[in-house]
Design an enzyme around this catalytic site. Sequence first.
Site, PDB file in Angstrom:
ATOM      1  N   ALA A  31      14.010  76.315  67.738  1.00 43.56           N
ATOM      2  CA  ALA A  31      14.338  75.227  66.616  1.00 43.56           C
ATOM      3  C   ALA A  31      14.232  74.200  68.176  1.00 43.56           C
ATOM      4  O   ALA A  31      15.476  73.950  68.818  1.00 43.56           O
ATOM      5  CB  ALA A  31      15.479  74.737  66.122  1.00 43.56           C
ATOM      6  N   GLN A  82       2.274  84.701  59.102  1.00 40.07           N
ATOM      7  CA  GLN A  82       3.026  85.184  58.703  1.00 40.07           C
ATOM      8  C   GLN A  82       3.919  86.165  58.607  1.00 40.07           C
ATOM      9  O   GLN A  82       2.620  87.042  57.830  1.00 40.07           O
ATOM     10  CB  GLN A  82       3.880  84.285  58.044  1.00 40.07           C
ATOM     11  CG  GLN A  82       4.793  83.318  57.136  1.00 40.07           C
ATOM     12  CD  GLN A  82       6.009  83.203  58.094  1.00 40.07           C
ATOM     13  OE1 GLN A  82       6.786  83.768  59.192  1.00 40.07           O
ATOM     14  NE2 GLN A  82       6.303  82.183  58.289  1.00 40.07           N
ATOM     15  N   GLU A  93       7.667  91.512  68.503  1.00 43.10           N
ATOM     16  CA  GLU A  93       8.645  90.257  68.639  1.00 43.10           C
ATOM     17  C   GLU A  93       9.737  90.350  68.655  1.00 43.10           C
ATOM     18  O   GLU A  93      10.498  91.166  68.118  1.00 43.10           O
ATOM     19  CB  GLU A  93       8.403  88.875  67.360  1.00 43.10           C
ATOM     20  CG  GLU A  93       9.043  87.750  67.968  1.00 43.10           C
ATOM     21  CD  GLU A  93       8.139  87.229  66.982  1.00 43.10           C
ATOM     22  OE1 GLU A  93       7.274  85.936  66.571  1.00 43.10           O
ATOM     23  OE2 GLU A  93       9.465  86.644  65.892  1.00 43.10           O
ATOM     24  N   HIS A 149       6.753  81.850  73.226  1.00 36.42           N
ATOM     25  CA  HIS A 149       6.291  81.223  72.331  1.00 36.42           C
ATOM     26  C   HIS A 149       6.562  79.685  72.950  1.00 36.42           C
ATOM     27  O   HIS A 149       7.854  79.319  73.565  1.00 36.42           O
ATOM     28  CB  HIS A 149       7.381  81.510  71.205  1.00 36.42           C
ATOM     29  CG  HIS A 149       7.035  82.211  69.987  1.00 36.42           C
ATOM     30  ND1 HIS A 149       7.014  82.634  69.059  1.00 36.42           N
ATOM     31  CD2 HIS A 149       6.185  83.652  70.457  1.00 36.42           C
ATOM     32  CE1 HIS A 149       6.519  83.344  68.564  1.00 36.42           C
ATOM     33  NE2 HIS A 149       5.913  84.444  69.742  1.00 36.42           N
ATOM     34  N   HIS A 178       0.707  77.566  54.519  1.00 36.99           N
ATOM     35  CA  HIS A 178       1.354  77.021  55.095  1.00 36.99           C
ATOM     36  C   HIS A 178       2.504  75.950  54.050  1.00 36.99           C
ATOM     37  O   HIS A 178       2.084  74.950  53.193  1.00 36.99           O
ATOM     38  CB  HIS A 178       1.460  76.159  55.975  1.00 36.99           C
ATOM     39  CG  HIS A 178       2.337  75.491  57.035  1.00 36.99           C
ATOM     40  ND1 HIS A 178       3.537  74.176  56.676  1.00 36.99           N
ATOM     41  CD2 HIS A 178       3.480  75.835  58.369  1.00 36.99           C
ATOM     42  CE1 HIS A 178       4.611  74.505  57.426  1.00 36.99           C
ATOM     43  NE2 HIS A 178       4.899  75.608  58.684  1.00 36.99           N
ATOM     44  N   ALA A 201       0.311  72.056  65.232  1.00 36.37           N
ATOM     45  CA  ALA A 201      -0.151  73.066  66.890  1.00 36.37           C
ATOM     46  C   ALA A 201      -0.948  72.610  67.709  1.00 36.37           C
ATOM     47  O   ALA A 201      -1.610  73.092  68.892  1.00 36.37           O
ATOM     48  CB  ALA A 201       0.141  74.311  66.460  1.00 36.37           C
TER      49      ALA A 201
HETATM   50  P1  FAD Z   1       0.555  73.241  62.189  1.00 36.99           P
HETATM   51  O1  FAD Z   1      -0.355  74.450  62.630  1.00 36.99           O
HETATM   52  O2  FAD Z   1       0.571  71.852  63.363  1.00 36.99           O
HETATM   53  O3  FAD Z   1       0.506  73.354  61.085  1.00 36.99           O
HETATM   54  C1  FAD Z   1       1.756  72.589  60.815  1.00 36.99           C
HETATM   55  C2  FAD Z   1       1.531  72.265  59.043  1.00 36.99           C
HETATM   56  O4  FAD Z   1       0.319  71.158  59.656  1.00 36.99           O
HETATM   57  C3  FAD Z   1       0.833  73.356  57.759  1.00 36.99           C
HETATM   58  O5  FAD Z   1       0.677  73.115  57.091  1.00 36.99           O
HETATM   59  C4  FAD Z   1      -0.957  72.785  58.664  1.00 36.99           C
HETATM   60  O6  FAD Z   1      -2.025  72.660  57.977  1.00 36.99           O
HETATM   61  C5  FAD Z   1      -0.808  71.393  59.004  1.00 36.99           C
HETATM   62  N1  FAD Z   1      -1.720  70.393  59.526  1.00 36.99           N
HETATM   63  C6  FAD Z   1      -2.884  71.251  61.171  1.00 36.99           C
HETATM   64  N2  FAD Z   1      -3.293  70.534  61.622  1.00 36.99           N
HETATM   65  C7  FAD Z   1      -3.590  69.461  61.487  1.00 36.99           C
HETATM   66  C8  FAD Z   1      -3.420  68.132  61.220  1.00 36.99           C
HETATM   67  N3  FAD Z   1      -4.926  68.618  62.578  1.00 36.99           N
HETATM   68  N4  FAD Z   1      -4.628  68.017  60.049  1.00 36.99           N
HETATM   69  C9  FAD Z   1      -4.025  67.898  59.126  1.00 36.99           C
HETATM   70  N5  FAD Z   1      -2.289  68.558  59.206  1.00 36.99           N
HETATM   71  C10 FAD Z   1      -2.634  70.001  60.146  1.00 36.99           C
HETATM   72  N6  FAD Z   1       8.974  78.582  64.781  1.00 36.99           N
HETATM   73  C11 FAD Z   1       9.582  78.353  65.809  1.00 36.99           C
HETATM   74  O7  FAD Z   1      10.598  77.653  66.240  1.00 36.99           O
HETATM   75  N7  FAD Z   1       9.901  79.358  66.822  1.00 36.99           N
HETATM   76  C12 FAD Z   1       9.058  80.410  67.059  1.00 36.99           C
HETATM   77  O8  FAD Z   1       9.047  80.839  68.270  1.00 36.99           O
HETATM   78  C13 FAD Z   1       8.167  80.832  66.280  1.00 36.99           C
HETATM   79  N8  FAD Z   1       6.848  81.593  66.054  1.00 36.99           N
HETATM   80  C14 FAD Z   1       6.320  81.464  65.117  1.00 36.99           C
HETATM   81  C15 FAD Z   1       5.638  83.006  64.927  1.00 36.99           C
HETATM   82  C16 FAD Z   1       4.486  82.798  64.012  1.00 36.99           C
HETATM   83  C17 FAD Z   1       3.564  84.222  63.933  1.00 36.99           C
HETATM   84  C18 FAD Z   1       4.901  82.187  62.914  1.00 36.99           C
HETATM   85  C19 FAD Z   1       4.163  82.433  61.806  1.00 36.99           C
HETATM   86  C20 FAD Z   1       5.933  81.074  63.133  1.00 36.99           C
HETATM   87  C21 FAD Z   1       6.668  80.459  63.943  1.00 36.99           C
HETATM   88  N9  FAD Z   1       7.009  79.474  64.160  1.00 36.99           N
HETATM   89  C22 FAD Z   1       7.878  79.420  65.304  1.00 36.99           C
HETATM   90  C23 FAD Z   1       7.962  78.478  62.666  1.00 36.99           C
HETATM   91  C24 FAD Z   1       6.652  77.497  62.990  1.00 36.99           C
HETATM   92  O9  FAD Z   1       7.144  76.991  63.644  1.00 36.99           O
HETATM   93  C25 FAD Z   1       5.982  76.449  61.643  1.00 36.99           C
HETATM   94  O10 FAD Z   1       6.128  77.625  60.286  1.00 36.99           O
HETATM   95  C26 FAD Z   1       6.362  75.130  61.851  1.00 36.99           C
HETATM   96  O11 FAD Z   1       6.405  74.549  60.491  1.00 36.99           O
HETATM   97  C27 FAD Z   1       4.327  75.315  61.582  1.00 36.99           C
HETATM   98  O12 FAD Z   1       3.949  75.402  63.465  1.00 36.99           O
HETATM   99  P2  FAD Z   1       3.005  75.729  63.299  1.00 36.99           P
HETATM  100  O13 FAD Z   1       1.756  75.633  64.861  1.00 36.99           O
HETATM  101  O14 FAD Z   1       2.272  76.387  62.447  1.00 36.99           O
HETATM  102  O15 FAD Z   1       2.135  74.358  62.680  1.00 36.99           O
END
Ligand code: FAD
Length: 423
Positions: A186, A311, A152, A212, A284, A260
């Site tokens: 961000a 992560q 990455e 991303h 998370h 997401a």
């Molecule tokens: P989600 O999958 O939406 O999850 C967020 C929270 O919501 C979790 O607690 C989940 O359990 C909950 N949730 C999910 N879906 C639902 C639903 N349908 N109903 C109720 N609750 C739900 N950040 C950046 O800004 N830029 C990047 O390039 C970036 N790259 C990353 C790469 C990796 C490999 C990882 C692990 C993280 C990265 N991040 C990045 C950080 C990420 O944006 C944060 O961790 C953010 O807080 C969560 O993103 P997510 O896509 O996992 O969210």
Amino acid sequence: CGFTKADIRALSRYLGLSVWEKPSYACLASRFVYGERITAEKLKMVDRAEQLLLDMGFRQMRVRIHGSLARIEVEPDGFERLMKEENRLEIVREFKKYGFAYVTLAGIQDGKHERDNRQKKCTGMSLYKKYRRKKVKITEILKNNKRTLSFEVFPPKTDSDFEAVREAAYKVAALKPAFMSVTCGAGGSTCGNTLAIAAGIQNTYGVAATSHLTCVGATRQSILSALDDMRAAGIENIFALRGDRPDWMEGEPFKEYRYASELAETINEYGGFCIGGACYPEGHPDSATIEEDIVNLKKKVDAGCEFLTTQMFFDNNIFYEFMERVRQAGIEVPVIAGIMPVTRASQLENAVKLSGCNMPLKLKRIADSFGDSREAMQQAGIIYATEQIVDLYANGIKNVHVYSMNNAEAAGAILNNLSDILK
Ligand code: FAD
């Protein structure tokens, strides 16, 4: 389109345009745009590009757009002028301001394309013959069932650090990992740079790249427009993320898109992209329990995520337990283990603070003992990460993603340590 040369000649007279006519080549000059997808934004870029060349005294030219690559062709008489060092530098500098990722200058002489073989001297330009596009879906790479190591990188945050950061990211690409991912800042603040770097990695180094995309503050329209841009730039893989609210953002950041999984749904509907998503071996921070987080992870996969990347974690046992839960929950897609080589003690503190991941005593002692010396900490961090990866491969985990932090030296050292294991 079925025109003969005579038709073109007649048409050009009628339109008041000029024609290049050489044994193997004839085309109307100006305002012809070729490309996979022509957007209003691109047409504006072409207009500006043409204006610049007119200002420089070129009178017949054609700008062709292929994804992120712009090819400028000039009339035979303009060839020498175009190839002059100062002109090339000016064109590249200006075009980069317009948002072109690559500029290739070509001339038509005696009906043959003449390419500039001295382009190496000129940063920001790709050699025509070096232009290789690796349009590969990550799932295609993962399904080979071979061990993979991927990296990455992050994009430039501002235009002023574009060159230096791109250079660092490209050094990582030059190591030829299985594939790469390019993060976005961000609130999607680096979206354009993310795209430029990801396309550059594919086109210049022939390494498949994932771009991303976060949905902080996004609307359906803004996401569709980002997808149009990604398609036009030749991006095949998108890592769909919710993202986090940046400090500078006011108001509710998650209105049209809350998770997401909703972003993955839109990308899936749009079609044609391979979609990845994030997962968290230690849960998370927003989830009350790891069980709840895995239920939500399943929703993300059902929405279209075809692979997951974890992560960072520093204790492999946490990952193995997580994998058991993931498979029990019926999540069958490939899960790539995310490993971060800790090359500075401050990196470890940040990682623990931001992601809440567990810090094993062994790693804490390493940071306490070697953290004061950059060289010693980097060496120890590389060894720790290598040991983690060897253990993962030995336990049947095939795919590992290294958070390189654009540190090609560390990424290269890890790759080297694993060279026979990855054969
Ligand atoms: P989600 O999958 O939406 O999850 C967020 C929270 O919501 C979790 O607690 C989940 O359990 C909950 N949730 C999910 N879906 C639902 C639903 N349908 N109903 C109720 N609750 C739900 N950040 C950046 O800004 N830029 C990047 O390039 C970036 N790259 C990353 C790469 C990796 C490999 C990882 C692990 C993280 C990265 N991040 C990045 C950080 C990420 O944006 C944060 O961790 C953010 O807080 C969560 O993103 P997510 O896509 O996992 O969210």
